[in-house]
Every structure is written in C-alpha cells, then in structure tokens.
Design a protein around this motif. Sequence first.
Motif, PDB file in Angstrom:
ATOM      1  N   TYR A   1       0.883  -1.167   0.000  1.00  0.00           N
ATOM      2  CA  TYR A   1       0.000   0.000   0.000  1.00  0.00           C
ATOM      3  C   TYR A   1       0.913   1.207   0.000  1.00  0.00           C
ATOM      4  O   TYR A   1       1.789   1.356   0.859  1.00  0.00           O
ATOM      5  N   ARG A   2       0.725   2.102  -0.977  1.00  0.00           N
ATOM      6  CA  ARG A   2       1.612   3.251  -1.160  1.00  0.00           C
ATOM      7  C   ARG A   2       0.801   4.540  -1.207  1.00  0.00           C
ATOM      8  O   ARG A   2      -0.306   4.559  -1.748  1.00  0.00           O
ATOM      9  N   LYS A   3       1.399   5.599  -0.651  1.00  0.00           N
ATOM     10  CA  LYS A   3       0.747   6.913  -0.655  1.00  0.00           C
ATOM     11  C   LYS A   3       1.763   7.984  -1.009  1.00  0.00           C
ATOM     12  O   LYS A   3       2.925   7.897  -0.617  1.00  0.00           O
ATOM     13  N   ALA A   4       1.289   8.995  -1.742  1.00  0.00           N
ATOM     14  CA  ALA A   4       2.089  10.178  -2.050  1.00  0.00           C
ATOM     15  C   ALA A   4       1.129  11.300  -2.407  1.00  0.00           C
ATOM     16  O   ALA A   4       0.220  11.112  -3.222  1.00  0.00           O
ATOM     17  N   ASP A   5       1.322  12.437  -1.760  1.00  0.00           N
ATOM     18  CA  ASP A   5       0.476  13.594  -1.994  1.00  0.00           C
ATOM     19  C   ASP A   5      -0.984  13.180  -1.856  1.00  0.00           C
ATOM     20  O   ASP A   5      -1.365  12.606  -0.858  1.00  0.00           O
ATOM     21  N   GLY A   6      -1.845  13.395  -2.822  1.00  0.00           N
ATOM     22  CA  GLY A   6      -3.261  13.048  -2.731  1.00  0.00           C
ATOM     23  C   GLY A   6      -3.628  11.730  -3.398  1.00  0.00           C
ATOM     24  O   GLY A   6      -4.797  11.413  -3.553  1.00  0.00           O
ATOM     25  N   SER A   7      -2.626  10.962  -3.797  1.00  0.00           N
ATOM     26  CA  SER A   7      -2.868   9.685  -4.465  1.00  0.00           C
ATOM     27  C   SER A   7      -2.479   8.523  -3.569  1.00  0.00           C
ATOM     28  O   SER A   7      -1.623   8.655  -2.698  1.00  0.00           O
ATOM     29  N   HIS A   8      -3.121   7.388  -3.813  1.00  0.00           N
ATOM     30  CA  HIS A   8      -2.723   6.162  -3.126  1.00  0.00           C
ATOM     31  C   HIS A   8      -2.935   4.980  -4.060  1.00  0.00           C
ATOM     32  O   HIS A   8      -3.676   5.086  -5.044  1.00  0.00           O
ATOM     33  N   GLU A   9      -2.235   3.883  -3.753  1.00  0.00           N
ATOM     34  CA  GLU A   9      -2.325   2.713  -4.610  1.00  0.00           C
ATOM     35  C   GLU A   9      -1.966   1.453  -3.849  1.00  0.00           C
ATOM     36  O   GLU A   9      -1.349   1.500  -2.781  1.00  0.00           O
ATOM     37  N   TYR A  10      -2.380   0.342  -4.444  1.00  0.00           N
ATOM     38  CA  TYR A  10      -1.858  -0.969  -4.077  1.00  0.00           C
ATOM     39  C   TYR A  10      -1.003  -1.412  -5.243  1.00  0.00           C
ATOM     40  O   TYR A  10      -1.437  -1.334  -6.406  1.00  0.00           O
ATOM     41  N   ALA A  11       0.214  -1.838  -4.963  1.00  0.00           N
ATOM     42  CA  ALA A  11       1.121  -2.376  -5.973  1.00  0.00           C
ATOM     43  C   ALA A  11       1.283  -3.863  -5.680  1.00  0.00           C
ATOM     44  O   ALA A  11       1.656  -4.244  -4.569  1.00  0.00           O
ATOM     45  N   VAL A  12       0.976  -4.687  -6.682  1.00  0.00           N
ATOM     46  CA  VAL A  12       0.993  -6.138  -6.515  1.00  0.00           C
ATOM     47  C   VAL A  12       2.056  -6.733  -7.438  1.00  0.00           C
ATOM     48  O   VAL A  12       1.862  -6.780  -8.653  1.00  0.00           O
ATOM     49  N   PRO A  13       3.201  -7.181  -6.878  1.00  0.00           N
ATOM     50  CA  PRO A  13       4.196  -7.847  -7.716  1.00  0.00           C
ATOM     51  C   PRO A  13       3.721  -9.250  -8.085  1.00  0.00           C
ATOM     52  O   PRO A  13       3.155  -9.956  -7.254  1.00  0.00           O
ATOM     53  N   ASP A  14       3.928  -9.636  -9.361  1.00  0.00           N
ATOM     54  CA  ASP A  14       3.495 -10.959  -9.815  1.00  0.00           C
ATOM     55  C   ASP A  14       4.346 -11.416 -10.995  1.00  0.00           C
ATOM     56  O   ASP A  14       4.168 -10.918 -12.111  1.00  0.00           O
ATOM     57  N   ASP A  15       5.263 -12.328 -10.751  1.00  0.00           N
ATOM     58  CA  ASP A  15       6.013 -12.996 -11.806  1.00  0.00           C
ATOM     59  C   ASP A  15       6.665 -12.027 -12.795  1.00  0.00           C
ATOM     60  O   ASP A  15       6.451 -12.111 -14.006  1.00  0.00           O
ATOM     61  N   GLY A  16       7.450 -11.078 -12.283  1.00  0.00           N
ATOM     62  CA  GLY A  16       8.194 -10.165 -13.147  1.00  0.00           C
ATOM     63  C   GLY A  16       7.448  -8.920 -13.582  1.00  0.00           C
ATOM     64  O   GLY A  16       7.976  -8.103 -14.328  1.00  0.00           O
ATOM     65  N   VAL A  17       6.193  -8.772 -13.136  1.00  0.00           N
ATOM     66  CA  VAL A  17       5.431  -7.555 -13.411  1.00  0.00           C
ATOM     67  C   VAL A  17       4.908  -6.999 -12.092  1.00  0.00           C
ATOM     68  O   VAL A  17       4.857  -7.699 -11.080  1.00  0.00           O
ATOM     69  N   VAL A  18       4.546  -5.723 -12.132  1.00  0.00           N
ATOM     70  CA  VAL A  18       3.905  -5.102 -10.970  1.00  0.00           C
ATOM     71  C   VAL A  18       2.586  -4.499 -11.456  1.00  0.00           C
ATOM     72  O   VAL A  18       2.560  -3.750 -12.440  1.00  0.00           O
ATOM     73  N   ILE A  19       1.500  -4.876 -10.775  1.00  0.00           N
ATOM     74  CA  ILE A  19       0.175  -4.359 -11.090  1.00  0.00           C
ATOM     75  C   ILE A  19      -0.097  -3.225 -10.112  1.00  0.00           C
ATOM     76  O   ILE A  19      -0.060  -3.426  -8.892  1.00  0.00           O
ATOM     77  N   HIS A  20      -0.362  -2.035 -10.630  1.00  0.00           N
ATOM     78  CA  HIS A  20      -0.643  -0.859  -9.810  1.00  0.00           C
ATOM     79  C   HIS A  20      -2.130  -0.539  -9.901  1.00  0.00           C
ATOM     80  O   HIS A  20      -2.667  -0.399 -10.997  1.00  0.00           O
TER      81      HIS A  20
END
Length: 184
Positions: A125-144
Amino acid sequence: MMRTARALLPLLLLPVLLTACAADKKDRTEGAAADSADLDAAARDWGIAPELVYVTEVSGYTVFQQSVGAYDDEFAAAYRSEKDATKFGLFVGRGTMTAESCPKQPLGEVSDKQVTCEHDGAAWYRKADGSHEYAVPDDGVVIHLIADADKVDRAILRKAAEAVHRPDDAELAALQPDTNGADT
C-alpha cells in the motif's frame, strides 16, 4: 470376508476419485485464462506484451473500455463506479517491488513527492500527496491499482488488489470495444 470387501472397495475407488479430482482441477485451471491466441491478438492491437494484460473485479465498478490499452510501456485500464464518478486505474508494467525499491518508485504521475510504503499481504500500500495505490508484484510484473485518496477509499483498492488476475475469455472480450454493427 465381508469386512475385507468393505475395506477394499474404497481402495479400489481411490484411483477413480483421484483421476476425477485431477480432471476437475485441470478444467478449472484451463478456463481461468483467456485463449492465448485471442490474448496475443488483443495485446498486439493495444501495442503491448500479452503478459502485461491483467484485470480485476470490485463490486460496483466496471472497466471503461475506451481507457484500455498501452500507456508508455504498460497496460492500462480505468474502472469506474456504476453509481458515481469515482474511478481507479489499473496499470501493469515489468519490474519488481521490494521494501527497498518501494519508496523510490514514483506513484503514478506524482514523481516529485515522498512515497510511503506499507506491506499489506502480498501487496504494497503506497501513498504520495493526494494519491494512493496498491502495488501487486506478480512474476516479473507489478500491477498498480491507483486512485485519488479523497475519492476512492483504501478498502476499494485493497479489494481490487486481492482480485487482480489474468483475464478469462469473457473478461478479455469485455476489455475490447464492441464492433457488432459498427463500421470498420
């Protein structure tokens, strides 16, 4: 004699049951991903690699077909709420995410702000300024899965992160514009 027959019957049926269970598992696994030729063709149309195509499911949100395609070197799709104007983006690119790299990677378009990271299950779970996201690493890719923090709450993004997966045939079709009756 009768006792022996009762004991042998389950043992004789065991191979049949195991074969049936394996076949059932195989059917469910094969139905999980879209046909590779269809996925390859769709990815080629979008100008991206097929291994970058992912989808998610969140109750009350549907994919906005016009948003689906390439964004820089990533796959992108926007999901919008069926009842209000809220939306979140799904972006998939090559890479990894670790405790060390998480705060160094920009969060969407917010590249000049400090990124905070919190490990949450298999995702970040990542936050910066007014945005936030979940970043999911999966087999050489990252899903944001990213959204405006004031419009889409963390629980929605978490559900989206937990449900992210490769598309099946129906989901792949839903990503593509309907061309029935349209002039091409």
